[in-house]
Design a protein around this motif. Structure first.
Motif, PDB file in Angstrom:
ATOM      1  N   UNK A   4     -10.069  17.883  -3.055  1.00  0.00           N
ATOM      2  CA  UNK A   4     -11.534  17.836  -2.998  1.00  0.00           C
ATOM      3  C   UNK A   4     -12.152  18.584  -4.172  1.00  0.00           C
ATOM      4  N   UNK A   5     -11.565  19.728  -4.522  1.00  0.00           N
ATOM      5  CA  UNK A   5     -12.083  20.509  -5.653  1.00  0.00           C
ATOM      6  C   UNK A   5     -11.902  19.754  -6.959  1.00  0.00           C
ATOM      7  N   UNK A   6     -10.746  19.084  -7.108  1.00  0.00           N
ATOM      8  CA  UNK A   6     -10.508  18.292  -8.324  1.00  0.00           C
ATOM      9  C   UNK A   6     -11.515  17.146  -8.428  1.00  0.00           C
ATOM     10  N   UNK A   7     -11.813  16.517  -7.289  1.00  0.00           N
ATOM     11  CA  UNK A   7     -12.781  15.417  -7.305  1.00  0.00           C
ATOM     12  C   UNK A   7     -14.167  15.910  -7.715  1.00  0.00           C
ATOM     13  N   UNK A   8     -14.537  17.062  -7.159  1.00  0.00           N
ATOM     14  CA  UNK A   8     -15.851  17.618  -7.525  1.00  0.00           C
ATOM     15  C   UNK A   8     -15.890  17.963  -9.012  1.00  0.00           C
ATOM     16  N   UNK A   9     -14.782  18.510  -9.512  1.00  0.00           N
ATOM     17  CA  UNK A   9     -14.725  18.862 -10.938  1.00  0.00           C
ATOM     18  C   UNK A   9     -14.793  17.619 -11.809  1.00  0.00           C
ATOM     19  N   UNK A  10     -14.033  16.579 -11.420  1.00  0.00           N
ATOM     20  CA  UNK A  10     -14.054  15.330 -12.192  1.00  0.00           C
ATOM     21  C   UNK A  10     -15.428  14.674 -12.156  1.00  0.00           C
ATOM     22  N   UNK A  11     -16.050  14.710 -10.954  1.00  0.00           N
ATOM     23  CA  UNK A  11     -17.388  14.125 -10.842  1.00  0.00           C
ATOM     24  C   UNK A  11     -18.384  14.870 -11.707  1.00  0.00           C
ATOM     25  N   UNK A  12     -18.284  16.198 -11.718  1.00  0.00           N
ATOM     26  CA  UNK A  12     -19.192  17.015 -12.533  1.00  0.00           C
ATOM     27  C   UNK A  12     -19.004  16.711 -14.019  1.00  0.00           C
ATOM     28  N   UNK A  13     -17.732  16.567 -14.427  1.00  0.00           N
ATOM     29  CA  UNK A  13     -17.459  16.263 -15.834  1.00  0.00           C
ATOM     30  C   UNK A  13     -18.004  14.882 -16.202  1.00  0.00           C
ATOM     31  N   UNK A  14     -17.814  13.899 -15.319  1.00  0.00           N
ATOM     32  CA  UNK A  14     -18.328  12.546 -15.577  1.00  0.00           C
ATOM     33  C   UNK A  14     -19.847  12.561 -15.657  1.00  0.00           C
ATOM     34  N   UNK A  15     -20.466  13.262 -14.728  1.00  0.00           N
ATOM     35  CA  UNK A  15     -21.931  13.344 -14.687  1.00  0.00           C
ATOM     36  C   UNK A  15     -22.476  14.012 -15.946  1.00  0.00           C
ATOM     37  N   UNK A  16     -21.800  15.083 -16.400  1.00  0.00           N
ATOM     38  CA  UNK A  16     -22.232  15.782 -17.615  1.00  0.00           C
ATOM     39  C   UNK A  16     -22.115  14.868 -18.835  1.00  0.00           C
ATOM     40  N   UNK A  17     -21.042  14.077 -18.905  1.00  0.00           N
ATOM     41  CA  UNK A  17     -20.880  13.154 -20.032  1.00  0.00           C
ATOM     42  C   UNK A  17     -21.985  12.102 -20.042  1.00  0.00           C
ATOM     43  N   UNK A  18     -22.325  11.587 -18.859  1.00  0.00           N
ATOM     44  CA  UNK A  18     -23.391  10.592 -18.775  1.00  0.00           C
ATOM     45  C   UNK A  18     -24.724  11.181 -19.231  1.00  0.00           C
ATOM     46  N   UNK A  19     -25.018  12.379 -18.768  1.00  0.00           N
ATOM     47  CA  UNK A  19     -26.281  13.021 -19.139  1.00  0.00           C
ATOM     48  C   UNK A  19     -26.348  13.278 -20.637  1.00  0.00           C
ATOM     49  N   UNK A  20     -25.249  13.778 -21.194  1.00  0.00           N
ATOM     50  CA  UNK A  20     -25.216  14.051 -22.637  1.00  0.00           C
ATOM     51  C   UNK A  20     -25.395  12.760 -23.423  1.00  0.00           C
ATOM     52  N   UNK A  21     -24.713  11.689 -22.986  1.00  0.00           N
ATOM     53  CA  UNK A  21     -24.821  10.410 -23.691  1.00  0.00           C
ATOM     54  C   UNK A  21     -26.254   9.898 -23.680  1.00  0.00           C
ATOM     55  N   UNK A  22     -26.884   9.866 -22.502  1.00  0.00           N
ATOM     56  CA  UNK A  22     -28.256   9.363 -22.420  1.00  0.00           C
ATOM     57  C   UNK A  22     -29.245  10.302 -23.096  1.00  0.00           C
ATOM     58  N   UNK A  23     -28.920  11.594 -23.122  1.00  0.00           N
ATOM     59  CA  UNK A  23     -29.808  12.553 -23.787  1.00  0.00           C
ATOM     60  C   UNK A  23     -29.831  12.309 -25.290  1.00  0.00           C
ATOM     61  N   UNK A  24     -28.648  12.123 -25.896  1.00  0.00           N
ATOM     62  CA  UNK A  24     -28.660  11.918 -27.347  1.00  0.00           C
ATOM     63  C   UNK A  24     -29.121  10.522 -27.714  1.00  0.00           C
ATOM     64  N   UNK A  25     -28.876   9.523 -26.865  1.00  0.00           N
ATOM     65  CA  UNK A  25     -29.376   8.179 -27.142  1.00  0.00           C
ATOM     66  C   UNK A  25     -30.906   8.167 -27.141  1.00  0.00           C
TER      67      UNK A  25
END
Length: 209
Positions: A4-25
């Motif tokens: 469960x902790x790994x899933x939360x960590x992976x989800x957080x990393x995916x979410x951060x990548x999406x935010x960064x991508x849309x932020x710079x776009x």
């Protein structure tokens, strides 16, 4: 580490990548226009202290007798200037009156041609075919200020402003969500955000009359 902790960590990393991508776009899309609007925000705020001497130019021309008949028919129908007449007017006074609304009066056709940073008009005598035209140029600062306000800038600029506004909203929201992701490691995050919200609210409520 639990699954469960790994899933939360992976989800957080995916979410951060999406935010960064849309932020710079969104930043890339809105960068140039944001700089333009920031600079023109200053020039508009200090418009009273920025002097500009309008440059007025007058031109004259003469329609041939063969073009007076289609112009007369357009006057009877309260239509726009016929294409052939408009082409001849543009050739003589360097102003395009095609497809613009016409104010038809007794013996005269008047076409207003407002534009960013200036104005123009063309008047045609329906009897003699005499053309009078005038252009007013208020300078590049006035031009940029009018773009900021969307004044007489046309349909393409109208839609660009909508796209730019959406990009700015996306830039701001993704920036706020990125702040939230990193707020635990940066204690000053929320005090700064609160100050940024409170300052314009306080100014609007208590210092604007």
């Amino acid at each position: 580490m639990s699954i469960a902790a790994k899933r939360r960590r992976n989800w957080r990393a995916w979410w951060a990548k999406q935010l960064i991508a849309w932020h710079w776009i969104s930043a890339g899309i809105s960068l140039a226009a944001m700089l333009l609007f920031a600079v023109t925000g200053i020039t508009l705020n200090h418009a009273a202290t920025i002097s500009a001497e309008p440059v007025v130019a007058e031109r004259q021309g003469q329609l041939s007798a063969s073009l007076l008949r289609p112009l007369g028919k357009a006057a009877e129908a309260k239509a726009t200037i016929p294409p052939g007449v408009a082409a001849d007017i543009e050739r003589q006074v360097a102003l395009n009156v095609a497809a613009h609304p016409v104010e038809w009066s007794e013996g005269e056709a008047y076409v207003a041609l407002p534009r960013p940073g200036g104005d123009a008009w063309v008047s045609i005598d329906l009897t003699s075919g005499a053309i009078r035209a005038e252009t007013t140029d208020r300078g590049w600062i006035s031009y940029l200020n009018d773009l900021h306000k969307g004044r007489n800038a046309g349909i393409a600029w109208f839609w660009f402003l909508d796209v730019f506004a959406i990009a700015c909203v996306l830039f701001s929201i993704t920036g706020l969500l990125l702040l939230q992701l990193h707020a635990k490691r940066r204690p000053s995050t929320w005090p700064l955000v609160a100050a940024g919200v409170a300052l314009p609210v306080i100014l609007a409520l208590f210092l604007i009359h």
